[in-house]
Write an enzyme that holds these catalytic residues in place. Structure first.
Site, PDB file in Angstrom:
ATOM      1  CB  CYS A  49      -0.882  -0.010   1.245  1.00 43.33           C
ATOM      2  SG  CYS A  49      -1.960   1.419   1.363  1.00 43.33           S
ATOM      3  CD  GLU A 106      -7.233   1.503  -3.749  1.00 43.03           C
ATOM      4  OE1 GLU A 106      -7.384   2.609  -3.198  1.00 43.03           O
ATOM      5  OE2 GLU A 106      -6.133   0.907  -3.769  1.00 43.03           O
TER       6      GLU A 106
HETATM    7 ZN    ZN Z   1      -3.669   1.164  -0.062  1.00 41.81          ZN
END
Ligand code: ZN
Length: 177
Positions: free
Chosen positions: A107, A150
């Site tokens: 991420c 997401e």
């Molecule tokens: Zn992320």
């Protein structure tokens, strides 16, 4: 003007740990909303390995994510699609495959850490574009994983909250696999 920044915030930043607000009806198509999306695209474009970005990752607690054109746009040999939709506003996952798999994940807001997360291998998302036009997009593989990652961001969840194990990006993966 507005003070929207295209810097990616890191874990610990409040917007990453908060359920984001839906985009309101009167926000669609406005310069303010388009500026947020432009800032998200700019932040994503600055990350070579970024597949997508959610608004909370630039500190904005709204239900928006954008997928990377260089990965999911029509020119990518493996993942590219003719589907023009890159901007997902107020997305809802309407279907998840029963089949799951453990997938490696990283991420942009948790730099230096990777992990593995159990995800559905297929996902369908219903969303609206920046002008409010609704659409539905189904996906498998990487894009299905991205949809789930997401959507988690919009609910204040990071992959490290779900990961079965995590490891430092500088070291080889731990355990067998
Ligand atoms: Zn992320």
């Amino acid at each position: 003007m507005c003070n929207i920044r295209s810097e990616i915030v890191q874990k610990g930043y409040p917007s990453l740990h908060t359920k984001a607000e839906p985009v309101r009806e009167d926000e669609f198509g406005t310069p303010e909303l388009l500026a947020i999306i432009a800032a998200m695209k700019k932040a994503l474009a600055g990350e070579e390995d970024g597949a997508a970005i959610a608004a909370p990752q630039i500190g904005i607690s709204k239900r928006i994510f954008v997928i990377a054109e260089n990965i999911f746009g029509p020119t990518h040999p493996k993942y590219g699609s003719k589907d023009p939709h890159l901007v997902f506003i107020n997305p809802e996952i309407t279907k998840l495959s029963k089949k799951t798999a453990i997938m490696d994940e990283g991420c942009l807001s948790v730099r230096g850490t990777y992990g593995n997360v159990r995800r559905a291998v297929g996902a369908t998302v219903s969303a609206r574009d920046e002008h409010g036009v609704p659409f539905i997009r189904g996906a498998g593989g990487l894009l299905a994983q991205v949809f789930q990652h997401e959507t988690d961001h919009l609910n204040g969840v990071l992959f490290i909250d779900r990961a079965l194990e995590t490891w430092d990006a500088e070291y080889p993966k731990r355990k067998s696999e």
